[in-house]
Design a protein around this motif. Structure first.
Motif, PDB file in Angstrom:
ATOM      1  N   GLN A 188       0.828  -1.213   0.000  1.00 55.77           N
ATOM      2  CA  GLN A 188       0.000   0.000   0.000  1.00 55.77           C
ATOM      3  C   GLN A 188       0.860   1.259   0.000  1.00 55.77           C
ATOM      4  N   ALA A 189       2.034   1.155   0.606  1.00 57.40           N
ATOM      5  CA  ALA A 189       2.934   2.307   0.681  1.00 57.40           C
ATOM      6  C   ALA A 189       3.865   2.398  -0.526  1.00 57.40           C
ATOM      7  N   GLY A 190       3.621   1.571  -1.539  1.00 57.85           N
ATOM      8  CA  GLY A 190       4.443   1.608  -2.734  1.00 57.85           C
ATOM      9  C   GLY A 190       5.770   0.891  -2.589  1.00 57.85           C
ATOM     10  N   LEU A 191       5.860   0.027  -1.606  1.00 63.53           N
ATOM     11  CA  LEU A 191       7.091  -0.721  -1.368  1.00 63.53           C
ATOM     12  C   LEU A 191       6.847  -2.192  -1.616  1.00 63.53           C
ATOM     13  N   ASN A 192       7.825  -2.854  -2.208  1.00 66.96           N
ATOM     14  CA  ASN A 192       7.709  -4.266  -2.547  1.00 66.96           C
ATOM     15  C   ASN A 192       8.582  -5.074  -1.590  1.00 66.96           C
ATOM     16  N   LEU A 193       7.968  -5.978  -0.806  1.00 68.26           N
ATOM     17  CA  LEU A 193       8.725  -6.726   0.190  1.00 68.26           C
ATOM     18  C   LEU A 193       9.801  -7.588  -0.453  1.00 68.26           C
ATOM     19  N   ALA A 194       9.514  -8.212  -1.582  1.00 68.22           N
ATOM     20  CA  ALA A 194      10.517  -9.042  -2.252  1.00 68.22           C
ATOM     21  C   ALA A 194      11.727  -8.206  -2.658  1.00 68.22           C
ATOM     22  N   GLU A 195      11.475  -6.997  -3.153  1.00 70.25           N
ATOM     23  CA  GLU A 195      12.573  -6.117  -3.530  1.00 70.25           C
ATOM     24  C   GLU A 195      13.350  -5.653  -2.308  1.00 70.25           C
ATOM     25  N   LEU A 196      12.642  -5.349  -1.221  1.00 68.52           N
ATOM     26  CA  LEU A 196      13.327  -4.971   0.017  1.00 68.52           C
ATOM     27  C   LEU A 196      14.204  -6.113   0.522  1.00 68.52           C
ATOM     28  N   ARG A 197      13.733  -7.339   0.382  1.00 68.10           N
ATOM     29  CA  ARG A 197      14.543  -8.485   0.779  1.00 68.10           C
ATOM     30  C   ARG A 197      15.844  -8.533  -0.026  1.00 68.10           C
ATOM     31  N   ARG A 198      15.735  -8.313  -1.316  1.00 65.73           N
ATOM     32  CA  ARG A 198      16.932  -8.344  -2.160  1.00 65.73           C
ATOM     33  C   ARG A 198      17.906  -7.242  -1.750  1.00 65.73           C
ATOM     34  N   ARG A 199      17.371  -6.065  -1.461  1.00 65.14           N
ATOM     35  CA  ARG A 199      18.237  -4.959  -1.039  1.00 65.14           C
ATOM     36  C   ARG A 199      18.899  -5.267   0.310  1.00 65.14           C
ATOM     37  N   ALA A 200      18.154  -5.951   1.191  1.00 70.21           N
ATOM     38  CA  ALA A 200      18.677  -6.269   2.523  1.00 70.21           C
ATOM     39  C   ALA A 200      19.804  -7.294   2.481  1.00 70.21           C
ATOM     40  N   GLU A 201      19.999  -7.954   1.352  1.00 68.15           N
ATOM     41  CA  GLU A 201      21.066  -8.945   1.225  1.00 68.15           C
ATOM     42  C   GLU A 201      22.414  -8.311   0.905  1.00 68.15           C
ATOM     43  N   ARG A 257      20.359   0.349   3.414  1.00 67.03           N
ATOM     44  CA  ARG A 257      20.078   1.388   4.397  1.00 67.03           C
ATOM     45  C   ARG A 257      18.627   1.250   4.866  1.00 67.03           C
ATOM     46  N   PRO A 258      18.330   1.617   6.119  1.00 73.69           N
ATOM     47  CA  PRO A 258      16.947   1.533   6.606  1.00 73.69           C
ATOM     48  C   PRO A 258      15.983   2.309   5.714  1.00 73.69           C
ATOM     49  N   VAL A 259      14.767   1.807   5.616  1.00 76.46           N
ATOM     50  CA  VAL A 259      13.738   2.408   4.766  1.00 76.46           C
ATOM     51  C   VAL A 259      12.593   2.890   5.642  1.00 76.46           C
ATOM     52  N   ALA A 260      12.397   4.208   5.684  1.00 74.93           N
ATOM     53  CA  ALA A 260      11.240   4.778   6.379  1.00 74.93           C
ATOM     54  C   ALA A 260      10.012   4.538   5.516  1.00 74.93           C
ATOM     55  N   THR A 261       9.002   3.869   6.065  1.00 74.36           N
ATOM     56  CA  THR A 261       7.870   3.437   5.240  1.00 74.36           C
ATOM     57  C   THR A 261       6.746   4.464   5.153  1.00 74.36           C
ATOM     58  N   GLY A 262       6.693   5.409   6.075  1.00 74.89           N
ATOM     59  CA  GLY A 262       5.556   6.322   6.124  1.00 74.89           C
ATOM     60  C   GLY A 262       4.300   5.675   6.672  1.00 74.89           C
ATOM     61  N   ILE A 263       4.426   4.454   7.174  1.00 79.16           N
ATOM     62  CA  ILE A 263       3.296   3.735   7.771  1.00 79.16           C
ATOM     63  C   ILE A 263       3.394   3.867   9.291  1.00 79.16           C
ATOM     64  N   THR A 264       2.324   4.290   9.909  1.00 79.06           N
ATOM     65  CA  THR A 264       2.283   4.383  11.363  1.00 79.06           C
ATOM     66  C   THR A 264       1.580   3.158  11.929  1.00 79.06           C
ATOM     67  N   LEU A 265       2.279   2.436  12.789  1.00 80.57           N
ATOM     68  CA  LEU A 265       1.686   1.280  13.448  1.00 80.57           C
ATOM     69  C   LEU A 265       1.195   1.692  14.823  1.00 80.57           C
ATOM     70  N   SER A 266      -0.048   1.342  15.079  1.00 78.31           N
ATOM     71  CA  SER A 266      -0.619   1.555  16.408  1.00 78.31           C
ATOM     72  C   SER A 266      -0.973   0.192  16.998  1.00 78.31           C
ATOM     73  N   ALA A 267      -0.416  -0.081  18.169  1.00 75.99           N
ATOM     74  CA  ALA A 267      -0.708  -1.338  18.858  1.00 75.99           C
ATOM     75  C   ALA A 267      -0.883  -1.050  20.331  1.00 75.99           C
ATOM     76  N   ALA A 268      -1.928  -1.614  20.914  1.00 75.84           N
ATOM     77  CA  ALA A 268      -2.184  -1.386  22.340  1.00 75.84           C
ATOM     78  C   ALA A 268      -2.948  -2.568  22.914  1.00 75.84           C
ATOM     79  N   PHE A 269      -2.661  -2.868  24.184  1.00 75.68           N
ATOM     80  CA  PHE A 269      -3.379  -3.938  24.874  1.00 75.68           C
ATOM     81  C   PHE A 269      -3.089  -3.854  26.360  1.00 75.68           C
ATOM     82  N   GLN A 270      -3.988  -4.421  27.133  1.00 78.01           N
ATOM     83  CA  GLN A 270      -3.840  -4.508  28.583  1.00 78.01           C
ATOM     84  C   GLN A 270      -3.181  -5.828  28.946  1.00 78.01           C
TER      85      GLN A 270
END
Length: 537
Positions: free
Chosen positions: A251-264, A269-282
């Motif tokens: 959705q953010a225009g990033l391809n996980l398979a391509e990121l995997r190849r770059r990570a090898e 370099r780290p990739v800022a995704t522009g995605i905000t994750l919200s997680a909360a629990f008791q």
């Protein structure tokens, strides 16, 4: 490593066994322990539960009956403080906003849990993809490149970067290094001040399927009380399925398979995704105690009795968890009631004498399934000086399939223990087995690793894949079937058709090997390139 000592030591080892009058350990003895330790009455042997306490009392009672002395300041019990933190599933909310919008399902898409003993866990931060999340100067590798990830949620790949053809030994080649373990990745994220982390799961790279992630982490978590000397904990730890991660990034225009190849590549370099994750629990939080059970057989030589050969096995399993086919008790018969039964039999036989020159230490540790907590606590708070422990022999998963023709030795090449054990097998027509799945990092996944980190030459010994009277491929097929179907699942339970002749064989070998180490003129040595070697004594 003094490899020239190995033939002489092996010859003495054979003489030691030849002097024994028949087998000291029988399948019947191991079966008696295994039946009880696998029973539903123990409710999966979770630490700091009724079933866990009953297990520890049973082990201590068996040691006492066998004549094994208490090994923890006059007691069989070393108290291990444990925080039990359980996320309330009804309160878990995980969603994404910004360049990707999604509600992530628990536990179908993500499994999240608290990074510390906090009553509420929450994070609301940008996801930064950091490749494999490794900072390994010895490999000239740095996935972070100085990027400030404080307060971010890191998305990371499991395992190590693959070794290219022109650098076949990078990160151990096919073998996983500690940098590939999930424990390291969480630790590194904390050192860098991250707020949370999600590890992208694939069965191939993790070494186990998604249902193992659910069975292991979608439940109460156990952790040691956090030392004030450590960096601030992650607010949220978690795993995310490969498909869910790919969908978010897409959705953010990033391809996980391509990121995997770059990570090898080293230049990743780290990739800022522009995605905000919200997680909360008791969370529910309890501050309880479990126990390592420790026994000792005193050495006979006044000059050597303060040195120890340590035998270890973890007694715990996962307790009660998500029901599978109507069964919610995770009995852990193979993992690791079988190893506990083996070491109990070894302790009984060792106590029957004669006493070796060095002392024998029997350490039944708690909370292995929570991240080697019991053995970590023991290594940090040993009941005897850690420098006096000359070797650790661990059993994690006894043999329930019959007599083996080969044996797997985790840590085989890290010290003189591996070559010496191999030399012991050779005259019997047996051999050590190559690690069929070095990428799964088994060396870092059991309690001998805690001893190794403290500088003790350590191996874990198990049956290999070739069995008497079976086709060559049969053993590997059985192991794969267990891993894919019953590892960390309720179906890992006792069956009356277990062939425990191999369990007795394994226990007898480990006992014989340990006695030779305890009687030998020389102590085991680390290999020159072993990462945990301590200064020569």
């Amino acid at each position: 490593m003094r490899r020239t000592l190995i033939p002489a030591l092996a010859a003495a080892l054979l003489a030691t066994q030849a002097a024994a009058q028949g087998p000291r350990i029988t399948p019947h003895e191991i079966d008696g322990h295994l039946r009880f330790l696998s029973s539903d009455l123990l409710e999966g042997r979770a630490p700091a539960t009724r079933g866990g306490r009953l297990t520890a009392e049973y082990i201590a009672g068996q040691l006492r009956e066998s004549g094994v002395e208490p090994g923890a300041a006059g007691s069989y019990f070393q108290r291990v403080p444990i925080d039990i933190v359980g996320a309330d599933p009804a309160t878990i909310r995980v969603s994404a906003a910004g360049r990707a919008t999604a509600t992530l399902r628990y536990p179908e898409d993500v499994v999240v849990w608290a990074g510390s003993a906090a009553e509420r866990s929450a994070v609301n931060a940008e996801i930064v993809f950091v490749g494999y999340g490794s900072a390994a100067p010895e490999f000239r590798w740095d996935d972070f490149k100085g990027v400030d990830v404080r307060g971010k949620v890191l998305m990371v790949l499991v395992n190590d970067p693959p070794a290219p053809a022109n650098e076949a030994t990078l990160f151990g080649g096919r073998a996983m290094t500690y940098y590939g373990r999930w424990t390291y990745k969480f630790e590194e994220a904390e050192r860098r001040g991250a707020a949370g982390m999600l590890i992208v799961h694939t069965t191939e790279q993790a070494g186990y399927p998604w249902h193992t992630v659910v069975g292991s982490w979608a439940k109460e978590q156990r952790m040691l009380p956090r030392s004030p000397s450590l960096p601030a904990p992650l607010a949220v730890r978690g795993w995310i399925t490969d498909s869910a991660a790919a969908s978010l990034l897409g959705q953010a225009g990033l391809n996980l398979a391509e990121l995997r190849r770059r990570a090898e590549r080293r230049d990743f370099r780290p990739v800022a995704t522009g995605i905000t994750l919200s997680a909360a629990f008791q969370n529910t939080v309890e501050h309880l105690e479990s126990e390592n059970v420790v026994g000792i057989v005193r050495g006979s030589d006044p000059a050597l009795r303060d040195q120890h050969v340590a035998f270890s096995a973890h007694w715990d399993h996962l307790g009660i968890g998500p029901a599978v086919n109507g069964d919610s008790i995770y009995n852990g018969s193979l993992d690791n009631a079988s190893g506990t039964a083996d070491v109990l039999a070894i302790a009984r036989a060792a106590a029957a004498g004669p006493a070796p020159k060095r002392s024998l230490l029997f350490v039944f540790v708690t909370a292995e399934e929570s991240g080697l907590l019991g053995s970590e606590f023991f290594a940090l708070n040993p009941t005897v000086p850690i420098a006096g422990i000359v070797a650790n022999l661990n059993i994690d998963g006894g043999n329930i399939l019959g007599r083996a023709l080969d044996f797997r030795v985790l840590g085989e090449n890290k010290s003189s223990l591996g070559p010496l054990f191999a030399s012991m097998l050779q005259p019997r027509g047996w051999r050590t087995a190559p690690d069929q799945h070095p990428e799964r990092g088994y060396f870092y996944r059991s309690d001998h690793f805690s001893f190794a980190k403290a500088g003790v030459p350590s191996i874990s010994i198990a049956a290999g894949s070739v069995y008497e009277g079976k086709p060559a491929e049969w053993g590997a097929q059985q192991e794969e079937a267990y891993t894919s179907r019953c590892y960390h699942q309720p179906c890992d339970e006792y069956r009356p058709d277990f062939d425990l002749s191999g369990a007795a064989q394994l226990a007898e070998l480990v006992l014989t090997f340990g006695l030779q180490l305890a009687n030998g003129d020389h102590i085991p040595e680390w290999a020159a390139d072993a990462e945990f070697r301590r200064p020569s004594r």
